[in-house]
Design a protein around this motif. Sequence first.
Motif, PDB file in Angstrom:
ATOM      1  N   THR A 134      52.564   2.358  64.444  1.00 34.68           N
ATOM      2  CA  THR A 134      53.437   1.378  65.077  1.00 34.68           C
ATOM      3  C   THR A 134      53.406   0.019  64.400  1.00 34.68           C
ATOM      4  N   PHE A 135      52.355  -0.293  63.634  1.00 40.39           N
ATOM      5  CA  PHE A 135      52.283  -1.556  62.911  1.00 40.39           C
ATOM      6  C   PHE A 135      52.641  -1.404  61.437  1.00 40.39           C
ATOM      7  N   GLY A 136      53.096  -0.221  61.026  1.00 44.40           N
ATOM      8  CA  GLY A 136      53.327   0.044  59.609  1.00 44.40           C
ATOM      9  C   GLY A 136      54.381  -0.843  58.994  1.00 44.40           C
ATOM     10  N   MET A 137      55.473  -1.126  59.711  1.00 42.40           N
ATOM     11  CA  MET A 137      56.541  -1.950  59.154  1.00 42.40           C
ATOM     12  C   MET A 137      56.289  -3.437  59.348  1.00 42.40           C
ATOM     13  N   ASP A 138      55.265  -3.792  60.158  1.00 45.07           N
ATOM     14  CA  ASP A 138      54.905  -5.209  60.301  1.00 45.07           C
ATOM     15  C   ASP A 138      54.209  -5.734  59.058  1.00 45.07           C
ATOM     16  N   LYS A 139      53.401  -4.867  58.421  1.00 45.12           N
ATOM     17  CA  LYS A 139      52.672  -5.204  57.199  1.00 45.12           C
ATOM     18  C   LYS A 139      51.861  -6.488  57.375  1.00 45.12           C
ATOM     19  N   GLU A 140      52.138  -7.519  56.569  1.00 41.40           N
ATOM     20  CA  GLU A 140      51.350  -8.752  56.660  1.00 41.40           C
ATOM     21  C   GLU A 140      51.517  -9.446  58.000  1.00 41.40           C
ATOM     22  N   GLY A 141      52.559  -9.135  58.726  1.00 46.42           N
ATOM     23  CA  GLY A 141      52.800  -9.781  60.008  1.00 46.42           C
ATOM     24  C   GLY A 141      51.903  -9.305  61.132  1.00 46.42           C
ATOM     25  N   PRO A 190      45.953   2.888  60.145  1.00 43.72           N
ATOM     26  CA  PRO A 190      47.184   2.142  59.843  1.00 43.72           C
ATOM     27  C   PRO A 190      47.608   2.364  58.402  1.00 43.72           C
ATOM     28  N   ARG A 191      48.907   2.353  58.183  1.00 39.62           N
ATOM     29  CA  ARG A 191      49.424   2.596  56.832  1.00 39.62           C
ATOM     30  C   ARG A 191      50.636   1.696  56.602  1.00 39.62           C
ATOM     31  N   ARG A 192      50.637   1.038  55.495  1.00 39.25           N
ATOM     32  CA  ARG A 192      51.751   0.154  55.131  1.00 39.25           C
ATOM     33  C   ARG A 192      52.983   0.991  54.799  1.00 39.25           C
TER      34      ARG A 192
END
Length: 511
Positions: free
Chosen positions: A343-350, A424-426
């Motif tokens: 769920t945080f994959g597309m947030d990346k640095e954010g 988690p995965r970028r």
Amino acid sequence: MRRPGRRAELGMQVLWILMGSTFVLFGCIGFLLGGFGLPRINRTDLLDLLLWGVFLIWQLAPVLFEGYSPGLSFREIARYPVSFRVFFLLNAAYGLSDPAAITALLWLLSFWLGLTFARPGWAFTAALALLLFAVFNLLLNRIVIAQFDRLQSTRRGRERMVFLTFMVIILLNLLQINASYLTRVRGVKIAPWLSHAVTEVREFSPQGMAAQVFLGSGVAELTALAGLLLYGLAAYLLLQRQLRVVYQGEIYAETYTVRRKKKVRKGWRLPLVDDVTAAIIEKELRYIRQSGRLLLQLIYPPIIFLVFIFNGPVRKLPLQPVWMLAGVASFMLLSLPNLAYNTFGMDKEGFGRWLLSPPPLQKVLVAKNLTHGGLLALVYLFFLVIIMAMFHLRATPAITVTVAFAAALVIQLGTGNVISVNWPRRVELTQMNSKMSSQAAGLVALLVMIPLSMIVGLITFASWYWKVTWLPLLCGLVILAISLKLYSFVLDRVARYAWEHIEEITGNLSA
């Protein structure tokens, strides 16, 4: 490697490698037997079909299974002081590291061994033909990969690529489902012009010419060899032209509209949620909209299920509407891990900004889960209305399946939260090799779906055996209540784990 999460991911990678190796091994056996058996039974006219199989695997697999292709960006290599000749050779040689290329080369080697055992006199000419055919496929594959990378670099290109991929997948599934059915239907005849066109394509294709190099003799053999060389030369020139613009620094960029006045748009206001949750939902939907591949993965399973139901021999089976709805719901749940298990994959640095924002992380996760679950719920309701209208599905079975779908959805979302902070995965939308979730997530999704399927099967069997029609609905409501309670418990644990592993999660998403 000291963390259990990394060991689990490595174990999943080893499992996938073993499964892929088994597939490749059986393919090698098949090509060996095909190359040996077809000449022995005087069916050399079918040898080019085996080469068509190699061609399709080599060219289509890297596109359809993007995350398993090599991911080195040669735009970065072009920044180094290397000559164009070295740059070209590196690009072509790097294509040999693709699993599809390795598979195809092993199959070609097995095919050549089969031909050599069957006809020892073909050993040299077959080796030459298959070598030229492999070089052509390698160059063509690099052209296709580079073109898809170029499409991935812009949003409009990604949308076009997703549409094209979707149509190819649908057509392949329709062909697979109906091929065996149509061959058994009496009165179905292929038009002469279509049969002639297929014959011409087979004869003048690289596959047909490669087969004619060792099947033909004299002028026919030399003509086929010249044609195969021309195909390779054309691929070489196209790849050279394509790579030269990259080597010279060509950059693909999004087009934009120049606006004279800057207007600030107000955020969304959604019913039943506060402004903070509405803002997170808006942000998630805007990010998801940028990933056409993700949208395709969400809608692909139920559409394929309906294509399978309404085409081919399956449509003659007396399928009840409730089982159709249950099948749609099950196929949709299979697509949820692509979205909710990272769920945080597309947030990346954010990701770090979520921890610095005033809302607690529990609220952020709930808002994300509402977005992901809401998308699937909308698609499910769409198919529910269609099935109820077309097949007159009664209200009680529809409610029962809907409650079961909601319970499984809550369990999947809770599991996805756990996976999202442990693995988690970028996610890079502009790279073909970027996967939507960790490989360990696939194993966890399987471990979740198998017990759920067993519970549903036991409840259905008990209802049928004791003839208690209200039992599935009652059990569904109980499981839904338990899953909501477990979701709340797991949510707090996930937020606490994320705070305790901030640096590790941020490092994985930023790398």
